[in-house]
Design an enzyme around this catalytic site. Structure first.
Site, PDB file in Angstrom:
ATOM      1  N   ASP A  90      -2.146  -4.929  -0.200  1.00  0.00           N
ATOM      2  CA  ASP A  90      -1.788  -6.221   0.383  1.00  0.00           C
ATOM      3  C   ASP A  90      -2.626  -6.568   1.605  1.00  0.00           C
ATOM      4  O   ASP A  90      -2.959  -7.733   1.829  1.00  0.00           O
ATOM      5  CB  ASP A  90      -0.290  -6.282   0.698  1.00  0.00           C
ATOM      6  CG  ASP A  90       0.204  -5.089   1.503  1.00  0.00           C
ATOM      7  OD1 ASP A  90      -0.591  -4.198   1.851  1.00  0.00           O
ATOM      8  OD2 ASP A  90       1.424  -5.046   1.774  1.00  0.00           O
ATOM      9  N   GLN A 150       0.812  -1.212   0.000  1.00  0.00           N
ATOM     10  CA  GLN A 150       0.000   0.000   0.000  1.00  0.00           C
ATOM     11  C   GLN A 150       0.854   1.274   0.000  1.00  0.00           C
ATOM     12  O   GLN A 150       2.042   1.250   0.338  1.00  0.00           O
ATOM     13  CB  GLN A 150      -0.918   0.017   1.216  1.00  0.00           C
ATOM     14  CG  GLN A 150      -2.124  -0.907   1.101  1.00  0.00           C
ATOM     15  CD  GLN A 150      -3.122  -0.618   2.200  1.00  0.00           C
ATOM     16  OE1 GLN A 150      -3.173  -1.331   3.185  1.00  0.00           O
ATOM     17  NE2 GLN A 150      -3.914   0.428   2.034  1.00  0.00           N
ATOM     18  N   HIS A 151       0.215   2.379  -0.359  1.00  0.00           N
ATOM     19  CA  HIS A 151       0.724   3.753  -0.196  1.00  0.00           C
ATOM     20  C   HIS A 151       1.830   4.161  -1.168  1.00  0.00           C
ATOM     21  O   HIS A 151       2.149   5.342  -1.269  1.00  0.00           O
ATOM     22  CB  HIS A 151       1.251   3.998   1.226  1.00  0.00           C
ATOM     23  CG  HIS A 151       0.358   3.539   2.323  1.00  0.00           C
ATOM     24  ND1 HIS A 151      -0.944   3.980   2.440  1.00  0.00           N
ATOM     25  CD2 HIS A 151       0.562   2.690   3.357  1.00  0.00           C
ATOM     26  CE1 HIS A 151      -1.483   3.415   3.517  1.00  0.00           C
ATOM     27  NE2 HIS A 151      -0.601   2.623   4.088  1.00  0.00           N
TER      28      HIS A 151
END
Length: 501
Positions: free
Chosen positions: A243, A80-81
């Site tokens: 994820d 992520q991110h």
């Protein structure tokens, strides 16, 4: 037959799932390199993800001894991110800044001030933005790479980028979008005004990917990808997700009453909710799920990366490390380690450094250091679990996934410190499995006979009864006292930062 891909921090994993029987027929993996800097920089080359995807896919097919033509759908899970920037030709503009990158902490602080602090961010977005989130990476790029910023045509997350490479389409789904910091988790819409605050020219707004539902396909494979991977042209690519969202699917966590804990490079704890139950605690991220609901979640920045650093320092393998943990008593004879090697998100201490407290001439042993390190990272998860429980998330059992879940020593420590029974899923790489399950779910929707996600999960997610671990009452009681020692020492060192949250 469905292929699940998980592009993580340390590497890419692939699983080949027979959704009709729930059996995993093949697996593959390939590692990633990290670009690191003392200033908190953590970046990766997006091209390496593609190479790893190819390698892992070939390995999974070879392991199953099956041709690529048998694949019906692909699901992608991504860390992520992370920020992936493309120009108008679809070329990557610079290395991707990752979730664990804290170089943009000053930019995050600036954006938090604009939002009215953590409280204002929670009220506006449903999440309190943190340095790892995508939004501060955009501001950082604008500040330090203005030439690159001026060429941005597409803003993608890691899983979005792999979907783009597979299909040529720029889109995302609500779960992964939740971790950008410019997405409202209640309304499930982009916060356009926040992006206009960063850049009034509308460049960022026009670069946003299209939002699609979790069960919708991104598309089918491009011709050149079909040839490169040895698959057929009718393969659909599902929406995929972050994820953690895929890990939830891969542990059957798509209904209320379950808690999943991931023991990977980072640590996460999450639970499904059918409503946007935004926590008053800034450290709880009420992300959307990749199943149509929400996924209240906490994430620690330091877990097996911290224990790995100690193993490297002591020059010992994993088996020796676990043996040393067992040799030391509960509480490591008074040693406490605050393992904030990469700053920390829960508790929110992005600028913190690691500390070893309570050392004496008599307790300074390898065994005590190993146990204190693992206790320290699990205390961070306990800190986060308490926040989730305070928000109303409860479960009689914790489902463990990730590398740490494979260790009986780690499982017992988690059970004792959480005072809750734990069990691992039979397939601990749940994000890759979840991606394959989501692909099967998406495929069934596209072929006129939609199968419920719960039915798919029941068939494909299997618990490993041999890993069932219950807390030892004596140790659990002892750990309650030691955990409070951890909280006290945490407050003593970082009270000014924690009080400001």
């Amino acid at each position: 037959m469905f292929l699940g891909i998980d592009c993580g921090t340390q590497g890419t994993k692939a699983v080949l799932l027979d959704a009709a029987t729930g059996r995993i027929l093949g697996e593959g993996s390939a590692s990633h390199d990290m670009i690191s800097g003392a200033n908190g920089r953590r970046e990766q080359m997006a091209e390496q993800w593609i190479q790893a995807l190819e390698t892992a896919t070939r390995q999974a097919l070879a392991h199953a001894d099956l041709p690529g033509s048998i694949i019906q759908g692909i699901g992608i899970s991504g860390q992520q991110h992370g920020l992936v920037l493309l120009d108008s030709n679809g070329e990557v503009l610079r290395p991707a800044k990752l979730w664990c990158d804290t170089e943009s902490t000053p930019e995050n602080d600036e954006l938090l001030d604009y939002l009215g602090g953590a409280k204002g961010s929670l009220e506006r977005l449903g999440v309190a933005i943190a340095p790892g989130y995508t939004v501060s990476k955009l501001r950082w790029t604008q500040k330090y790479f203005p030439d690159i910023f001026a060429r941005i045509a597409h803003i993608l997350l890691p899983h979005d980028y792999l979907n783009y490479w597979l299909t040529g389409r720029c889109c995302t789904e609500f779960g992964d979008a939740s971790g950008t910091g410019y997405f409202n988790v209640r309304s499930r819409q982009w916060d356009i005004d926040l992006l206009r605050y960063i850049d009034p020219t509308e460049r960022l707004v026009s670069a946003l990917p299209e939002l699609i539902e979790s069960h919708e396909p991104v598309g089918t494979l491009l011709a050149q990808v079909t040839k490169r991977l040895g698959l057929n042209e009718n393969v659909i690519v599902s929406s995929g997700g972050g994820d953690n969202m895929m890990g939830a699917i891969g542990t059957g966590n798509s209904q209320e009453g379950l808690i999943t804990m991931s023991l990977g490079t980072s640590g996460t704890v999450y639970a499904y909710s059918d409503s946007a139950r935004v926590s008053p605690h800034a450290s709880v991220a009420t992300f959307c799920s990749s199943t149509g609901g929400w996924l209240p979640l906490i994430c620690t920045m330091n877990l097996t990366n911290a224990s790995g650093a100690l193993r490297e320092l002591l020059d010992i393998d994993l088996q020796t490390f676990n043996q040393l943990i067992e040799q030391a008593p509960v509480g490591a004879e008074g040693i406490t380690i605050l393992p904030f090697f990469n700053g920390e998100r829960v508790p929110s201490l992005p600028n913190a450094t690691a500390s070893i407290l309570g050392l004496t001439a008599s307790n300074f042993t390898r065994a005590n250091l190993c146990r204190a390190m693992v206790e320290g990272v699990i205390f961070g998860l306990r800190y986060g679990l308490d926040l989730l429980r305070d928000t109303g998330m409860h479960s009689q059992t914790i489902r463990l996934i990730g590398g740490g879940a494979k260790s009986p020593v780690w499982r017992q420590l988690v059970a004792d410190i959480m005072d809750t029974p734990v069990i691992s899923t039979r397939h601990t790489e749940a994000a890759a499995l979840g991606s394959a399950i989501q692909a099967a779910w998406c495929w069934s929707h596209q072929h006129g006979s939609p199968e419920g996600l719960e039915a798919l999960s029941k068939r494909c997610v299997q618990l490993d009864e041999a890993t069932q671990t219950v807390p030892d009452t004596e140790r659990a009681n002892a750990y309650e006292v030691i955990y409070q020692r951890y909280r006290y020492q945490l407050s003593a060192l970082h009270s000014e930062t924690l009080d400001a949250l």
